[in-house]
Scaffold this motif. Structure first.
Motif, PDB file in Angstrom:
ATOM      1  N   SER A   1       0.805  -1.212  -0.001  1.00  0.00           N
ATOM      2  CA  SER A   1      -0.008   0.016   0.010  1.00  0.00           C
ATOM      3  C   SER A   1       0.684   1.230   0.092  1.00  0.00           C
ATOM      4  CB  SER A   1      -0.800  -0.024   1.242  1.00  0.00           C
ATOM      5  OG  SER A   1      -0.108   0.377   2.356  1.00  0.00           O
TER       6      SER A   1
ATOM      7  N   CYS B   1      -1.414   2.377   4.641  1.00  0.00           N
ATOM      8  CA  CYS B   1      -2.390   1.730   5.700  1.00  0.00           C
ATOM      9  C   CYS B   1      -2.137   2.114   7.161  1.00  0.00           C
ATOM     10  CB  CYS B   1      -1.934   0.150   5.528  1.00  0.00           C
ATOM     11  SG  CYS B   1      -2.983  -0.864   3.776  1.00  0.00           S
TER      12      CYS B   1
ATOM     13  N   ARG C   1      -6.983  -0.787   9.008  1.00  0.00           N
ATOM     14  CA  ARG C   1      -7.064  -1.549   7.832  1.00  0.00           C
ATOM     15  C   ARG C   1      -6.060  -2.663   7.540  1.00  0.00           C
ATOM     16  NH1 ARG C   1     -10.087  -2.742   4.323  1.00  0.00           N
ATOM     17  NH2 ARG C   1      -8.781  -4.391   3.185  1.00  0.00           N
TER      18      ARG C   1
END
Length: 75
Positions: free
Chosen positions: A23, A27, A31
């Motif tokens: 990500s 994140c 999450r």
């Protein structure tokens, strides 16, 4: 017992780092917890935050760290 827990946490930290790399570091704790749960891991936000802090990954309260939202007192 402690060494076994540290080994499990080290493996867990590696999985968290993989999620963060995927990500681009965007994140946050909730999450990451959701991603791990989707993979079948039994985990909660507090453990994710603890492992992230122990592995020198800063966790802020606004990013879903240890702090919890304010609750109004009962009447």
């Amino acid at each position: 017992m402690r060494a076994a827990r540290q080994a499990v946490d080290a493996e867990f930290a590696a999985r968290i780092r993989a999620i963060l790399r995927a990500s681009n570091g965007a994140c946050v704790v909730p999450r990451i917890t959701a991603e791990l749960r989707e993979d079948g891991e039994v985990v909660n936000d507090k453990r994710v935050a603890r492992v992230m802090q122990a592995s020198d990954r800063p966790v802020s309260a606004c990013a879903g760290g240890i702090a919890r939202p304010f609750r109004t007192p009962p009447r």
